[in-house]
Write an enzyme that holds these catalytic residues in place. Structure first.
Site, PDB file in Angstrom:
ATOM      1  N   ASP A   9    -108.298  85.894  59.238  1.00  0.00           N
ATOM      2  CA  ASP A   9    -109.022  85.807  60.599  1.00  0.00           C
ATOM      3  C   ASP A   9    -110.114  86.756  60.568  1.00  0.00           C
ATOM      4  OD1 ASP A   9    -108.719  84.717  63.433  1.00  0.00           O
ATOM      5  OD2 ASP A   9    -109.103  87.071  63.532  1.00  0.00           O
ATOM      6  N   LYS A  52    -115.570  83.275  63.983  1.00  0.00           N
ATOM      7  CA  LYS A  52    -115.635  82.996  65.262  1.00  0.00           C
ATOM      8  C   LYS A  52    -117.372  83.238  65.426  1.00  0.00           C
ATOM      9  CE  LYS A  52    -111.574  85.589  65.994  1.00  0.00           C
ATOM     10  NZ  LYS A  52    -111.449  86.707  64.838  1.00  0.00           N
ATOM     11  N   TYR A 106    -117.514  91.055  63.157  1.00  0.00           N
ATOM     12  CA  TYR A 106    -116.715  91.947  62.181  1.00  0.00           C
ATOM     13  C   TYR A 106    -117.663  92.598  60.869  1.00  0.00           C
ATOM     14  CZ  TYR A 106    -112.752  90.251  64.648  1.00  0.00           C
ATOM     15  OH  TYR A 106    -111.875  89.583  65.644  1.00  0.00           O
ATOM     16  N   LYS A 154    -103.751  93.469  61.265  1.00  0.00           N
ATOM     17  CA  LYS A 154    -104.780  94.176  60.294  1.00  0.00           C
ATOM     18  C   LYS A 154    -104.090  95.484  59.536  1.00  0.00           C
ATOM     19  CE  LYS A 154    -107.891  97.561  59.793  1.00  0.00           C
ATOM     20  NZ  LYS A 154    -107.608  99.114  60.104  1.00  0.00           N
ATOM     21  N   SER A 155    -104.569  95.619  58.299  1.00  0.00           N
ATOM     22  CA  SER A 155    -104.180  96.874  57.786  1.00  0.00           C
ATOM     23  C   SER A 155    -105.042  97.139  56.360  1.00  0.00           C
ATOM     24  CB  SER A 155    -102.793  97.329  57.183  1.00  0.00           C
ATOM     25  OG  SER A 155    -102.626  98.112  56.582  1.00  0.00           O
ATOM     26  N   HIS A 201    -115.837  83.550  70.567  1.00  0.00           N
ATOM     27  CA  HIS A 201    -115.208  84.721  70.448  1.00  0.00           C
ATOM     28  C   HIS A 201    -114.867  85.139  71.853  1.00  0.00           C
ATOM     29  CE1 HIS A 201    -114.895  88.401  67.577  1.00  0.00           C
ATOM     30  NE2 HIS A 201    -114.030  88.446  68.560  1.00  0.00           N
ATOM     31  N   LEU A 211    -100.003  94.467  67.064  1.00  0.00           N
ATOM     32  CA  LEU A 211     -99.007  95.521  66.850  1.00  0.00           C
ATOM     33  C   LEU A 211     -99.535  96.735  68.140  1.00  0.00           C
ATOM     34  CD1 LEU A 211     -99.260  96.275  63.102  1.00  0.00           C
ATOM     35  CD2 LEU A 211     -97.595  95.004  64.595  1.00  0.00           C
ATOM     36  N   ARG A 235     -98.554  98.446  53.610  1.00  0.00           N
ATOM     37  CA  ARG A 235     -98.270  97.989  55.117  1.00  0.00           C
ATOM     38  C   ARG A 235     -98.839  96.478  54.954  1.00  0.00           C
ATOM     39  NH1 ARG A 235    -101.342 102.460  59.008  1.00  0.00           N
ATOM     40  NH2 ARG A 235     -99.545 103.834  58.811  1.00  0.00           N
TER      41      ARG A 235
HETATM   42  P1  NDP Z   1    -103.291  95.547  65.092  1.00  0.00           P
HETATM   43  O1  NDP Z   1    -102.292  95.409  66.356  1.00  0.00           O
HETATM   44  O2  NDP Z   1    -103.245  94.745  64.069  1.00  0.00           O
HETATM   45  O3  NDP Z   1    -103.421  97.035  64.397  1.00  0.00           O
HETATM   46  C1  NDP Z   1    -103.805  97.587  63.536  1.00  0.00           C
HETATM   47  C2  NDP Z   1    -103.621  98.978  63.308  1.00  0.00           C
HETATM   48  O4  NDP Z   1    -102.274  99.220  63.131  1.00  0.00           O
HETATM   49  C3  NDP Z   1    -104.448  99.512  62.117  1.00  0.00           C
HETATM   50  O5  NDP Z   1    -104.663 100.898  62.785  1.00  0.00           O
HETATM   51  C4  NDP Z   1    -103.587  99.464  61.119  1.00  0.00           C
HETATM   52  O6  NDP Z   1    -103.736 100.731  60.393  1.00  0.00           O
HETATM   53  C5  NDP Z   1    -102.374  99.860  61.760  1.00  0.00           C
HETATM   54  N1  NDP Z   1    -100.842  99.104  61.068  1.00  0.00           N
HETATM   55  C6  NDP Z   1    -100.927  97.865  60.618  1.00  0.00           C
HETATM   56  N2  NDP Z   1     -99.736  97.808  59.774  1.00  0.00           N
HETATM   57  C7  NDP Z   1     -99.088  98.712  60.297  1.00  0.00           C
HETATM   58  C8  NDP Z   1     -97.889  99.284  59.834  1.00  0.00           C
HETATM   59  N3  NDP Z   1     -96.968  98.448  59.199  1.00  0.00           N
HETATM   60  N4  NDP Z   1     -97.330 100.229  60.135  1.00  0.00           N
HETATM   61  C9  NDP Z   1     -97.994 101.297  61.113  1.00  0.00           C
HETATM   62  N5  NDP Z   1     -99.302 100.897  61.303  1.00  0.00           N
HETATM   63  C10 NDP Z   1     -99.719  99.810  60.830  1.00  0.00           C
HETATM   64  O7  NDP Z   1    -104.767  95.336  65.808  1.00  0.00           O
HETATM   65  P2  NDP Z   1    -106.099  94.484  65.428  1.00  0.00           P
HETATM   66  O8  NDP Z   1    -106.969  95.058  66.756  1.00  0.00           O
HETATM   67  O9  NDP Z   1    -106.581  94.987  64.158  1.00  0.00           O
HETATM   68  O10 NDP Z   1    -105.946  93.306  65.452  1.00  0.00           O
HETATM   69  C11 NDP Z   1    -105.630  92.431  64.608  1.00  0.00           C
HETATM   70  C12 NDP Z   1    -106.561  91.454  64.247  1.00  0.00           C
HETATM   71  O11 NDP Z   1    -106.582  90.745  65.524  1.00  0.00           O
HETATM   72  C13 NDP Z   1    -107.812  91.633  63.995  1.00  0.00           C
HETATM   73  O12 NDP Z   1    -107.930  92.165  62.678  1.00  0.00           O
HETATM   74  C14 NDP Z   1    -108.673  90.534  64.425  1.00  0.00           C
HETATM   75  O13 NDP Z   1    -108.457  89.446  63.487  1.00  0.00           O
HETATM   76  C15 NDP Z   1    -107.885  90.112  65.654  1.00  0.00           C
HETATM   77  N6  NDP Z   1    -108.628  90.594  66.782  1.00  0.00           N
HETATM   78  C16 NDP Z   1    -109.241  89.494  67.537  1.00  0.00           C
HETATM   79  C17 NDP Z   1    -110.004  89.884  68.732  1.00  0.00           C
HETATM   80  C18 NDP Z   1    -110.790  88.940  69.445  1.00  0.00           C
HETATM   81  O14 NDP Z   1    -111.333  89.386  70.621  1.00  0.00           O
HETATM   82  N7  NDP Z   1    -110.668  87.791  69.190  1.00  0.00           N
HETATM   83  C19 NDP Z   1    -110.086  91.359  69.157  1.00  0.00           C
HETATM   84  C20 NDP Z   1    -109.160  92.392  68.174  1.00  0.00           C
HETATM   85  C21 NDP Z   1    -108.631  91.897  67.300  1.00  0.00           C
HETATM   86  P3  NDP Z   1    -104.318 100.888  58.755  1.00  0.00           P
HETATM   87  O15 NDP Z   1    -105.329  99.674  58.480  1.00  0.00           O
HETATM   88  O16 NDP Z   1    -104.892 102.055  58.527  1.00  0.00           O
HETATM   89  O17 NDP Z   1    -103.010 100.541  57.851  1.00  0.00           O
END
Ligand code: NDP
Length: 275
Positions: A46, A76, A51, A231-232, A109, A191, A237
């Protein structure tokens, strides 16, 4: 290798239910992160023009050696590209950056209701869809009134609405609207940007199942039937977040996590995103 289950969209296209999100992954880290994700079994990426990493997503898919049809790619339309001609041009630019001849899903978006252009934008999406350059089209951050208007004034019902959903923001009313309209819910920030992992209920369920808190929250989304893409940038993770297909939450676990809802919207309200 483990595979994600798929969900049927309203046009019969199958979407992998668990994907990988790349918001806030720096372009220089994106090839490695997406490469790792594809390596451990994710088949759904995604991304978005906003981005700034479409080029690197395309590069990672190319480098993986996977067949194009084996990876589901979403991008998007950026907020500055609403309008019929603008959307067509922006789509061409996204494909160019991705290095692909089609995407699997293309989304508006944000609706930007103050600019009142999303209906014209959607007509361009219908053309892109009719031309086969997006296998499905959908929206993101649409409220019920935006969905109803789009459906009343245009021909193609969006396949998905990608909205913020996580345990402290369950969005059940909006998800019920989606069900009525045959629109699949995609849960962004699944998350809660990691904040929801620090909750006592999630920690208790994780301990009782011998799983991580993130695995429990992802399992909750999957069992609710939503599409999800954590996302990570952390390889361990990325791998662990995909390792969620060998256990199930009980109805009591599900209800306990449902009860965490406190209307905790972390991103902007769609009506306030007009620039
Ligand atoms: P998430 O809820 O996926 O959280 C991401 C955060 O969680 C990062 O800080 C990551 O850290 C941490 N994390 C990931 N896995 C773990 C784990 N197993 N244990 C502990 N911490 C963890 O948030 P996002 O906002 O990134 O959302 C995910 C996706 O949703 C985006 O990448 C995008 O594709 C989509 N999105 C779409 C939007 C829209 O307007 N359409 C808006 C926002 C997001 P680290 O990377 O340091 O491991």
């Amino acid at each position: 290798m483990t595979q994600s289950p798929t969900i049927s969209l309203n046009n019969g296209v199958e979407i992998p239910q668990l994907g990988f999100g790349v918001f806030q992954i720096d372009p220089e880290d994106t090839v490695a992160a997406v490469g790792k994700a594809l390596d451990v079994g994710y088949r759904h990426i995604d991304t978005a023009a906003m981005y700034g990493n479409e080029k690197e997503v395309g590069q990672a898919i190319h480098d993986s050696g996977l067949a194009r049809d084996d990876v589901f790619v979403t991008s998007k339309l950026n907020n500055d590209a609403h309008g019929y001609d603008e959307a067509l041009a922006a789509f061409d630019a996204s494909l160019e950056r991705l290095g692909l001849d089609h995407v699997d899903l293309y989304l508006i978006h944000w609706p930007q209701p103050g600019n009142d252009r999303y209906v014209d934008t959607w007509r361009a999406f219908e053309k892109i869809y009719a031309d086969g350059r997006a296998k499905s089209i959908g929206v993101s951050n649409f409220e019920p009134n935006h969905l109803h208007r789009l459906i009343a004034e245009t021909d193609v019902v969006p396949a998905v609405n990608q909205v913020e959903v996580h345990p402290t923001f369950t969005q059940d009313e909006l998800r019920a609207v989606h069900s009525d309209l045959g629109i699949v819910t995609e849960a962004w920030s699944p998350l809660g940007q990691a904040d929801d992992l620090d909750n006592d209920t999630v920690k208790r369920v994780a301990r009782s199942r011998d799983k991580t808190t993130a695995q429990v929250v992802l399992r909750w989304h999957l069992q609710r039937g939503d599409v999800v893409f954590p996302k990570s940038v952390t390889p361990e993770r990325i791998e662990a977040n995909f390792d969620v297909f060998d256990f199930e939450l009980s109805s009591t676990d599900m209800a306990d996590i449902d009860a965490m809802d406190e209307g905790n919207r972390m991103g902007p309200h769609p009506d306030q995103m007009n620039t």
